[in-house]
Design an enzyme around this catalytic site. Structure first.
Site, PDB file in Angstrom:
ATOM      1  N   GLY A  24      61.256  18.643  23.197  1.00  0.00           N
ATOM      2  CA  GLY A  24      61.461  20.073  23.408  1.00  0.00           C
ATOM      3  C   GLY A  24      61.794  20.789  22.122  1.00  0.00           C
ATOM      4  O   GLY A  24      61.501  21.968  21.961  1.00  0.00           O
ATOM      5  N   TYR A  84      76.617 -19.909  35.477  1.00  0.00           N
ATOM      6  CA  TYR A  84      75.196 -20.180  35.292  1.00  0.00           C
ATOM      7  C   TYR A  84      74.335 -19.010  35.761  1.00  0.00           C
ATOM      8  O   TYR A  84      74.792 -18.168  36.528  1.00  0.00           O
ATOM      9  CB  TYR A  84      74.774 -21.456  36.031  1.00  0.00           C
ATOM     10  N   ARG A 133      59.036  -0.130   9.467  1.00  0.00           N
ATOM     11  CA  ARG A 133      59.883  -0.451  10.615  1.00  0.00           C
ATOM     12  C   ARG A 133      59.608  -1.901  10.985  1.00  0.00           C
ATOM     13  O   ARG A 133      58.583  -2.471  10.579  1.00  0.00           O
ATOM     14  CB  ARG A 133      59.583   0.466  11.786  1.00  0.00           C
ATOM     15  N   HIS A 181      57.055  -9.667  47.863  1.00  0.00           N
ATOM     16  CA  HIS A 181      56.876 -11.063  48.248  1.00  0.00           C
ATOM     17  C   HIS A 181      55.892 -11.760  47.319  1.00  0.00           C
ATOM     18  O   HIS A 181      56.155 -12.837  46.776  1.00  0.00           O
ATOM     19  CB  HIS A 181      56.398 -11.139  49.699  1.00  0.00           C
ATOM     20  N   ARG A 237      60.449  19.343   9.391  1.00  0.00           N
ATOM     21  CA  ARG A 237      60.601  18.697  10.706  1.00  0.00           C
ATOM     22  C   ARG A 237      62.040  18.716  11.180  1.00  0.00           C
ATOM     23  O   ARG A 237      62.959  18.612  10.370  1.00  0.00           O
ATOM     24  CB  ARG A 237      60.195  17.219  10.630  1.00  0.00           C
ATOM     25  N   CYS A 285      71.593 -15.938  41.257  1.00  0.00           N
ATOM     26  CA  CYS A 285      70.321 -16.551  41.624  1.00  0.00           C
ATOM     27  C   CYS A 285      69.273 -15.514  41.962  1.00  0.00           C
ATOM     28  O   CYS A 285      68.257 -15.816  42.545  1.00  0.00           O
ATOM     29  CB  CYS A 285      70.501 -17.531  42.769  1.00  0.00           C
ATOM     30  N   LYS A 292      65.919  10.701  11.538  1.00  0.00           N
ATOM     31  CA  LYS A 292      64.805  10.730  10.601  1.00  0.00           C
ATOM     32  C   LYS A 292      65.302  10.851   9.171  1.00  0.00           C
ATOM     33  O   LYS A 292      64.853  10.115   8.273  1.00  0.00           O
ATOM     34  CB  LYS A 292      63.908  11.915  10.968  1.00  0.00           C
ATOM     35  N   MET A 333      61.586  21.743  18.029  1.00  0.00           N
ATOM     36  CA  MET A 333      60.466  21.976  17.129  1.00  0.00           C
ATOM     37  C   MET A 333      60.046  20.658  16.495  1.00  0.00           C
ATOM     38  O   MET A 333      60.877  19.886  16.066  1.00  0.00           O
ATOM     39  CB  MET A 333      60.871  22.960  16.039  1.00  0.00           C
ATOM     40  N   SER A 367      77.343 -17.144  44.580  1.00  0.00           N
ATOM     41  CA  SER A 367      76.118 -16.989  43.821  1.00  0.00           C
ATOM     42  C   SER A 367      75.631 -15.567  44.070  1.00  0.00           C
ATOM     43  O   SER A 367      75.413 -15.171  45.214  1.00  0.00           O
ATOM     44  CB  SER A 367      75.085 -18.009  44.290  1.00  0.00           C
TER      45      SER A 367
END
Lengths: 955, 955
Positions: free
Chosen positions: B168, B918, B403, B521, B159, B898, B89, B170, B831
């Site tokens: 957890g 590949y 951002r 499936h 902060r 594959c 930060k 502060m 493969s």
């Protein structure tokens, strides 16, 4: 004639080769990586398949010395250790001859000669036949017979024999040296025309078929015609004239197919036979066999030419087989059988009833005395009990075979101890001489040998758990319990068993299943109890009404009696008589020696105080695996367990679990007491929850009634929990991640039981094992939860002393082994769960493997059932990887194995070499593991010694 | 006030760390082994857990320079790359300030100071508070406000912020600097008493709770009492007087629990808050988090103190969020919303309706112009579209956050191409800027955004296959086919699907299942077709009569309409409007750039000519996986298939198979034609045979009738073939070992189709893939059988030309990877079947994983579903091992993947780095793989460059 070999004897060598050929273990990796790189470079430029050929040809070209090695009384040129040059068979013949056994003389043509045959364009190397002739002359001198001489003919056998036994190559041609003249001479000499022509027709047949490649069926047709002609159906009924006609007919078949008459020149016969053996080395089947089995680097096959001897030359001839000690009991008496005027096959075939060797004194006392002397000589040379084959030709004794004799477990122990007493072997050698797995036979009742001989075998399943059982079939667990309670001896017959059947299995005297393998639920549970089990008996079909089973046409119901042999897998009709074991003095002595020699600890897998105590009696030094799931199937427990599973909230689950807590605590307390002072590894709940729910509608309805919920609700939950592949499902530590309250209850039970023990003066040493970890964070998270629970219980009971409870995990998921460095950071110990690790490494479900395992073993795709003997190349590699990586982050991590492999000798050797601390196995296998552990120590020491002396020699 | 961060932003860093922490890949093994040995030595002597602490203390003791870094208009001492020292930060705040954004000024206390706090026995280091005060003075100078001055108060937020985000610790205290006096001043200054006292009570509450540890519920109680007192129920309805009373009540709560009054001295407040942040670094939850996540080597947390700004100070104040370009379309216009007199939460919460930013010109043209300038500056600095948050306090603009902006796939492509045109980024950067996975959105129809906003979402399942579907439910495959044939648009709703459902799935416009995961499936088949599928929607309950389903209380039958969004997993009521995709110019341009940059080939997984053609249109360069099992479910085929399965002899099987041959040959012919000139890898039959038999009694009866056999026979066979774990059962090459005739038929079909193609002028390039090999001899045996079959067919057709058909295997069994050196000897290609390899390496059934996967992801035990993104530490390690070992015995072996991972960008990166040739994925994922492959190339090049320049610097 009985020179046909009964075993191959070279199998072991091949197996070692194969193991070596696969991927290197991590310990060897650094070195082998360098090697591989080199070989990869080398291989890059050349075609792969030609390498073997090239190296063979080089070897053939380089060396080109002596081509033929003689063995006999005149001289013996070979040695037992020349298997590479003379082949396995040739080396053995030389060895037997050189220790002075009266072996039929002969000679061996080297494997290098075979290599030369190929490099020279399939031509017999120059000088070979001259050398062969010289050796035939020597053979003639020694046997005082003459090759091709009708008045006193020398006949020989020709056989192939490579370093490694290899199906597909030419096997055997007998009676070589016979021709139209010699056969007449032989008839006269033996005064037995039929014998002579029978021998001749066999030669023509084998020679035509094996050497010249005439299809066997052409000879068969000719034989059939002769039999029709003489109006007989059996070969043995063909009269002498018929045999003569048959020889003519065979010669015609030969002429017709080869275009030349059957060769009458014995030396010509021999030359062609030698060439045929060489050719058979490269027939497609043999080449393919080598290719598939990755057998490379061999020169070729050797050729063995040996003079024939006959035990069927009259009443002064005979043949026999014997053991140098009693192979059943081990008692030191000469033990065997013989037949007068017979060939070796006759003894084996059982057509005539042979007589015990003792009676030989009446027939030929001289030969018997000679045999007793040979027995002594052999035992002195081989330092072990031998199994021999012999033939007496016209009063003269010939030894055809000797090899280490097979024996029962009891005999092995007795012989080993006796040989130590006789100073023939050392204690170490005695330990090595007993196959550790055979000890099982000493610990369990067995069927009476003679009774079994007459029993009707219905089918043979897998020998899943040794021991025997006689009883009548029961088809459900409930029925088994009920009938057993009424005093009946029942055998539980099921398609397969599940944890719900445990009570019934316990009540039964034996278990028989029609599916499932050696590590199916039935098998594992039965072995744990030392209870007889035959599994995967596929011929058994249980009727759909559950009232009977049929096996090969016979039906057996509740009132019929069957007998199971768990050591052989045989299922027999009726009640077969049994004998109880008695642990011999020798057994205790041998175990004592073993304990002194072993480094590995031996623990047991036990879930109850009774099992634990029994294992302790068998020498277990702790418990390596306490499964906690079996504990939840009895009476009230299963009700609470099911309440827990049906609960919808963590709170409701916790409430149901609190009912299980006292039971669980009692379980652990009992085990801790039984194992007072010894470590007890407790595995937290492992199976998927649906295993605790009933799966048939009737039981579900009953459950609904007893729990006061709707049947639909039960069905819904069963359906929700259903898994396509339970083995890969929501189980092991995955349960604890989603239901932490289960873990908390179990840990609480362990800790409270431990504290109670301490108050009672019992030394409880629990170790908490978290199963099925595959990701380091699973263990990190659950370890924390476990530690928190321990702390909570300590606080509740104001317990201030230190509680030493190691927390570890099973390594049973491949990913766990591969990332063992991460996992070891959170583990006090690893225990290798090689059952599941094998399932996942191979992708084999142990419950389903029977569909293809038989084919895999027959086709030699697998050498052994990997659930019985640890697969070192794959599973073992993962174990070694896990050990190596685990130690990088946790150098002093404790290591053990708790899979079924812990009781398999070969796997115990592996565990020793892999530097594990302990193995753990079912109680009845504890003595096996103790002996195997000692054998592993001794072997390792011997190997180190051999390395040192090799290094010395180099210097 | 809107400084609350919407994301953590440091997650990526952590993930990379984790990946690194696990076991090394084989390529790195040699180096890492040495390292490990060293670390092992080191670890041996010391306790493991203390290491992190020690090194932290060392770092703290060693460096002890500057403790506080200021950021603001006056000066900015930190940089964006100082995350280790300033936390994530703090470094970001410094970065934004230094590029000239009007960020509320403040300062960051370093992580080293936190470390020093601990090494000095939990005391604030000497000089810290002096330094803090000095920076507060600076802050006062810049803001022209004064800390504790009632007339013009400076208020700050405090902060925590470590290098890695950590739950957890502060979080935040706002409005620090208020006290009894200052609150009055603030009221006067803002002319808004309620605002001031609301701010004050929030401070007391947060301070009491977060800093001093007073349980939050005590404050809640006090608030409840005030609300009762004023007769209101909502916080917002409490009047000003009530707020004042609340402050008093809160101060009493504070006094009661702390024993001292709420501190009135702002500097005292600040000091305690800083200390509280430091303390929160070591609270058990944070420590545990680091322990479980193996986060070590951090110094501690930084503390960020920042001046407060308020958008709710009147009508000249306001707040807003915006994107620098349109995030939906990518068009280059400023795009956002703002609210006058409001806090940031109000925009996000949607209580009031914000106005589009364009309208700001009417409200405050100067600020709008300023924002447009900032947009330009930001895009120039970050070279990307930004997502910003801003607040206007009394006419003055403050940037609270910037951002990289999230965008749709279409926008990503458009923006990337535009930025190249604008010369802000290169083509490579453009390629890297588009998340490859987002391309899916461009290829499939989608729901109209505005229509979807008003849709009623019934439940959300897994986004199993992207796309959308609108239709009415059908509950069986047969019903789906029938109704679809009648022109109806149906959605197949099933518990789960099986190959029997394939026809119905194909007829449906979408598929919805209540169980099964992302690789079930249903999901795999649907993705293959680019058909919308929502899987594992557990809230869906299908009625047992199969007439309807219920979801959260609503029931849907055949005549109701539902809508599925396969990209989000949403199931919606009624018909939601859809829009069709149009492939943009920019998409084609980007794909062109990608193809130039990638090294990996991209193939597709396709089982039909239609799929093959579509994939080719999407740029597929061949087929990496043709599954042959789906081909046997249609019409006559399934009958012949079932005949084959019911057959008892090899001969009967061969006969049944001969009926399948013409179909199979046609299948292959069609695919070869579609892929003319490109390679087609055909996997031989893989699933267990029972998948081809019906499992419900009705279908079994029908099968019995149509085949003319008894129902009992069918049932018997189904029972015989039943498997406990089909995934680990009799399938893959195990089928071919036991039923070689199946392999022969399939190979024959391939060869005959290939020959027919050649005659027709089509260039067929089949590759035969033997699945599920785990033992080298399986492949050796089956390769031989395949070659023999090819030879047989050639002879039959008198075919003399050379047929080049590579024969290889899938590596999908862990043992295959571990023994790849042996297997590669018999394989032309590997493969990687990463689906099954993942199942076995983890021991997860992809059909059952949903029972625990959600918990695993929530608890961060797994970072991602390993079936979606390849697990590099475990599965990836096996892939790398297989590559390395395979090449030792077969250096030029072809390598590809594959599994479903072939279409996942992160997995494609891995495949590139692992040096595969590949990847192969479902047709709709081909463009994703093409882009990801280009990204992988670019990333690798960049990494190499970075290494080189690093090396140069060292020299």
């Amino acid at each position: 004639m009985a020179t046909k070999s009964r075993t191959s004897g070279t199998k072991t060598t091949k197996k070692r080769r194969n193991t070596r050929a696969t991927s290197p273990a991590p310990a060897r990796r650094a070195a082998s990586t360098a090697k591989k790189k080199a070989s990869r470079k080398k291989a890059a430029g050349s075609k792969r398949k030609t390498t073997a050929k090239k190296s063979a040809s080089k070897a053939g070209a380089k060396r080109s010395g002596k081509m033929v090695y003689y063995f006999g009384a005149l001289k013996t040129e070979g040695r037992g250790d020349m298997k590479g040059l003379l082949g396995g068979k040739g080396a053995n013949l030389a060895d037997m001859t050189s220790i002075g056994l009266p072996v039929p003389a002969g000679f061996t043509i080297t494997t290098e000669t075979c290599a030369a045959y190929y490099t020279q364009g399939r031509r017999l190397p120059k000088g070979l036949m001259e050398s062969v002739e010289k050796n035939v002359r020597l053979l003639e001198r020694e046997t005082k017979k003459k090759f091709g001489d009708a008045s006193n003919p020398l006949l020989v056998s020709v056989r192939s024999g490579a370093k490694v036994s290899m199906p597909g190559m030419m096997d055997t041609v007998l009676n070589l040296g016979l021709n139209d003249k010699v056969v007449e001479g032989l008839a006269a000499l033996t005064d037995n025309e039929r014998f002579a022509y029978d021998a001749y027709r066999r030669l023509i047949n084998m020679y035509g078929d094996v050497v010249m490649g005439v299809d066997h069926e052409h000879f068969e047709e000719a034989f059939d015609q002769i039999k029709r002609q003489y109006g007989v159906t059996l070969d043995t009924d063909v009269p002498t004239e018929g045999m003569k006609d048959l020889c003519d007919a065979y010669k015609n078949v030969y002429l017709h197919h080869i275009g030349k008459p059957f060769p009458q020149n014995p030396m010509q016969q021999l030359k062609l036979a030698i060439e045929a053996v060489f050719k058979s080395w490269n027939i497609p089947r043999a080449v393919r066999y080598r290719q598939i089995n990755e057998i490379t680097g061999l020169n070729g096959t050797a050729v063995n030419v040996q003079s024939m001897v006959y035990g069927n030359m009259g009443d002064d001839s005979g043949t026999g087989v014997a053991f140098t000690r009693n192979p059943s009991t081990g008692v030191n008496t000469f033990y065997g059988e013989f037949l007068v005027n017979a060939q070796g096959e006759d003894v084996v075939a059982g057509i005539r009833t042979p007589r015990p060797v003792d009676e030989m004194t009446k027939w030929n006392a001289k030969v018997f005395k000679q045999l007793l002397a040979i027995k002594k000589k052999l035992e002195k040379h081989y330092r072990d009990m031998q199994d021999i084959e012999f033939t007496i030709e016209r009063g003269e004794l010939f030894m055809l075979q000797t090899r280490t004799g097979k024996r029962t477990g009891a005999a092995a122990v007795k012989i080993a101890c006796d040989l130590v007493k006789e100073k023939l072997i050392t204690q170490d050698q005695a330990l090595l001489s007993v196959p550790a797995g055979d000890l099982t036979q000493l610990l369990l009742p067995s069927f009476d040998d003679s009774a079994k001989k007459h029993a009707k075998v219905l089918t043979t399943g897998l020998p899943a758990s040794p021991g025997v059982a006689v009883g009548s079939p029961a088809f459900t667990a409930g029925e088994a319990v009920e009938r057993a309670n009424n005093g009946e001896r029942v055998i539980l017959v099921r398609k397969e068993t599940s944890p719900e059947d445990v009570d019934g299995m316990h009540s039964a005297v034996g278990i028989l299943t029609s599916t499932g393998g050696m590590t199916s639920h039935a098998a594992v549970v039965a072995r744990g109890w030392g209870k007889c089990c035959v599994a995967g008996a596929g011929d058994i079909h249980i009727a759909s009404n559950g009232e009977s089973f049929t096996v090969n046409g016979h039906t057996y119901g509740r009132t019929d009696i069957i007998s199971l042999d768990g050591s052989t897998g045989q299922v027999m009709d009726g009640s077969v008589e049994t004998t109880e074991p008695e642990l011999s003095v020798e057994f205790r002595r041998l175990m004592g020696w073993a304990d002194k020699r072993r480094r590995l600890s031996v623990r047991t897998n036990a879930d109850t105080p009774v099992d634990a105590s029994r294992a302790r009696e068998f020498g277990a030094q702790g418990i390596g695996l306490t499964r906690t799931e079996h504990m939840f199937f009895e009476g009230d427990r299963i009700v609470a367990m099911r309440e827990m599973i049906l609960a919808d909230t963590a709170q409701a689950r916790t409430q149901a679990l609190s009912k299980l807590l006292p039971f669980q605590k009692d379980d652990f307390y009992g085990i801790f007491v039984a194992m007072d002072g010894l470590p007890v590894t407790i595995r937290l709940l492992d199976p998927p929850l649906h295993e605790f729910l009933p799966h048939d509608e009737e039981s579900q309805a009953e459950m609904a009634r007893s729990m006061g919920v709707g049947l639909e609700e039960i069905k819904r939950r069963v359906a929700m929990l259903h898994e396509a592949n339970p083995m890969l499902g929501h189980r092991g530590c995955r349960l604890a991640v989603t239901y932490p309250e289960i873990l908390r209850m179990q840990v609480r039970a362990i800790v409270e039981a431990m504290m109670d023990c301490q108050e009672a003066g019992v030394k409880a040493k629990p170790e908490i094992m978290i199963p099925l970890v595959g990701v380091a964070k699973e263990l990190a998270t659950l370890r924390l939860l476990t530690e928190e629970t321990i702390d909570t219980v300590k606080k509740e009971r104001d317990y201030t002393k230190k509680l030493n409870i190691p927390i570890g995990t099973m390594i049973e998921i491949p990913r766990a082994a591969l990332t063992a460095d991460s996992i070891a950071k959170h583990a006090d110990f690893f225990s290798f769960g090689t059952n599941d690790l094998t399932q996942l490494t191979f992708g084999y479900s142990r419950d389903d493997i029977n569909a293809f395992l038989p084919d895999y073993l027959t086709q030699e795709i697998l050498e052994k059932d990997p659930f019985q003997t640890l697969d070192q190349s794959g599973v073992g590699q993962l174990v070694e990887t896990a050990i190596e990586r685990g130690r990088t982050t946790h150098p002093d991590i404790k290591l053990g194995i708790c899979g079924e492999h812990g009781g398999d000798p070969a796997s115990v050797y592996f565990c020793h070499d892999a530097d594990l601390e302990y193995v753990s196995c079912s109680p009845f296998r504890v003595p096996i593991a103790r002996l195997a552990a000692a054998q592993a120590s001794i072997r390792q020491e011997q190997a180190k010694k051999a390395l040192r002396s090799k290094a010395k020699k180099k210097r």
